[in-house]
Write a protein that holds these residues in place. Structure first.
Motif, PDB file in Angstrom:
ATOM      1  N   ALA A 107       0.980  -1.231   0.158  1.00 55.17           N
ATOM      2  CA  ALA A 107      -0.013  -0.009   0.039  1.00 55.17           C
ATOM      3  C   ALA A 107       0.966   1.258  -0.081  1.00 55.17           C
ATOM      4  N   LEU A 108       1.904   1.278   0.821  1.00 53.85           N
ATOM      5  CA  LEU A 108       2.776   2.353   0.805  1.00 53.85           C
ATOM      6  C   LEU A 108       3.669   2.552  -0.393  1.00 53.85           C
ATOM      7  N   VAL A 111       1.093   4.050  -3.244  1.00 52.09           N
ATOM      8  CA  VAL A 111       0.638   5.276  -3.078  1.00 52.09           C
ATOM      9  C   VAL A 111       1.631   6.391  -3.193  1.00 52.09           C
ATOM     10  N   ARG A 164       0.665   1.629   7.050  1.00 42.55           N
ATOM     11  CA  ARG A 164      -0.694   2.057   6.666  1.00 42.55           C
ATOM     12  C   ARG A 164      -1.050   3.458   7.183  1.00 42.55           C
ATOM     13  N   ALA A 167       0.812   5.789   4.481  1.00 42.27           N
ATOM     14  CA  ALA A 167      -0.157   5.653   3.348  1.00 42.27           C
ATOM     15  C   ALA A 167      -1.543   6.538   3.333  1.00 42.27           C
ATOM     16  N   LEU A 168      -1.960   6.427   4.228  1.00 38.54           N
ATOM     17  CA  LEU A 168      -3.182   7.015   4.580  1.00 38.54           C
ATOM     18  C   LEU A 168      -2.957   8.732   4.748  1.00 38.54           C
ATOM     19  N   THR A 171      -2.340   9.864   0.961  1.00 40.30           N
ATOM     20  CA  THR A 171      -3.356   9.879   0.056  1.00 40.30           C
ATOM     21  C   THR A 171      -4.359  10.963   0.695  1.00 40.30           C
ATOM     22  N   ASN A 271      -4.440   3.884  -0.191  1.00 38.20           N
ATOM     23  CA  ASN A 271      -4.117   3.380   1.097  1.00 38.20           C
ATOM     24  C   ASN A 271      -4.579   1.969   1.591  1.00 38.20           C
TER      25      ASN A 271
END
Length: 350
Positions: A107-108, A111, A164, A167-168, A171, A271
């Motif tokens: 995920a990281l 993004v 996580r 990533a959040l 984004t 994410n």
């Protein structure tokens, strides 16, 4: 200079040996056929039998949809992303470790590689960023575990949460759309080579390289030795800490490659990418014959595990079956695989 592990440290066929992985087991006294090699063949054949049975079920329940060329290409494409992650996970588990952060690293990397700033550098910028971010995250895991003395479960769990969260933050909870045509084109039928999607070819290359590294290199033998008996490996001259660092770097590299493949497949970075990849990768490796305690495992078995899970998911989707039943089926397969492993190990001990 690396010396063979002392026989005094040998705790069984998989313990404290610098021989290759289970593909090249020690022979029985008297020069007979290797018993472990026979079990390996039976296990691989069993997995192939399960996969063939699933194909038969899919062909019977939804013959037109399941056997369609487009659907078979879809199964292979979906298996490719998690398959690359599983190759890295297999190495880590064989060494006696675990990596719970693979999904978060995917995920990281995805993004970070799809931000507007990165996309300005085109195809190369996206691919390079995805790989570098995966390697960086793997490096952090490796340093914490190999040189920081942290338990792999805790270190990678911390990376899962941190990656996580980052990533959040990158984004802001939004989907980052890819606008680079050369990246998106890889997911189109026009880019298929002899009917094979490029992502499947990438997966095949990673699998082949992983198999060669595990079965035909000193690195692979050291990985098995560390997982079988770390103290014996240390006494044999292997730098156990450095080997573990390299293994988590390898896992991070596979996550970076998988992130790029997911970007091609989805055309975006989110994410939520890679959600539960860690569980799927561990499960695929286990049913493929990799021991959670380390010291034994095969790339071929792990790949077959990925294909089995992906085929199950596809069959359930085509038959409009609920996802909870699908998860129950996966859980039953995992339990059965572990029970078979335990029975095999007991048979070897006796």
């Amino acid at each position: 200079m690396t010396q063979p592990a002392p026989s005094a440290q040998h705790n069984g066929p998989d313990k404290g040996t610098l021989a290759g992985p289970s593909d090249a087991p020690p022979r029985k006294p008297g020069g007979g056929t290797p018993a472990l090699g026979l079990r390996l063949d039976v296990r691989i054949l069993s997995l192939l039998g399960v996969l063939a049975a699933l194909v038969l079920v899919g062909g019977i329940t939804e013959p037109d949809a399941f056997l369609d060329t487009g659907n078979l290409q879809l199964i292979l494409t979906q298996a490719s992303v998690i398959g690359v992650v599983t190759v890295g996970m297999t190495f880590v588990i064989i060494s006696g470790g675990i990596d719970l952060s693979v999904g978060a690293m995917v995920a990281l990397a995805s993004v970070w590689a799809t931000t507007l700033a990165t996309q300005e550098y085109g195809f190369a910028g996206i691919a390079f960023t995805a790989v570098i971010v995966g390697l960086a995250a793997g490096l952090v895991n490796g340093v914490l575990i190999a040189y920081g003395g942290m338990v792999p479960f805790i270190a990678t769990l911390a990376m899962l949460a941190s990656a996580r969260g980052l990533a959040l933050q990158i984004t802001d909870g939004k989907t980052q759309i890819v606008t680079v045509d050369s990246v998106l084109d890889l997911g189109l039928p026009d880019s298929y080579i002899l009917g094979i999607p490029p992502l499947v070819i990438m997966f095949a290359v990673v699998t082949a390289v992983g198999w060669l590294i595990l079965n035909r290199t000193t690195f692979g033998r050291r990985t098995v030795a560390v997982g079988g008996n770390a103290e014996a490996a240390r006494l044999a001259g292997i730098d156990v800490r450095r080997q573990r660092l390299y293994l988590y770097l390898l896992s991070g590299l596979c996550c970076g490659i998988a992130a790029f493949m997911l970007i091609v497949l989805a055309g975006s970075g989110q994410n939520t990418n890679g959600n539960l990849y860690e569980l799927d990768a561990i499960a695929a490796a286990i049913i493929g014959g990799t021991l959670l305690s380390g010291g034994r495992g095969t790339i071929v078995g792990s790949v077959l595990g990925v294909l089995i899970f992906t085929t199950i998911t596809n069959i359930f989707a085509l038959n409009n079956l609920q996802s909870d039943v699908q998860q129950i089926a996966k859980g039953a397969i995992i339990v059965a695989a572990v029970l078979v492993q335990r029975r095999t190990m007991r048979g070897r001990e006796t």
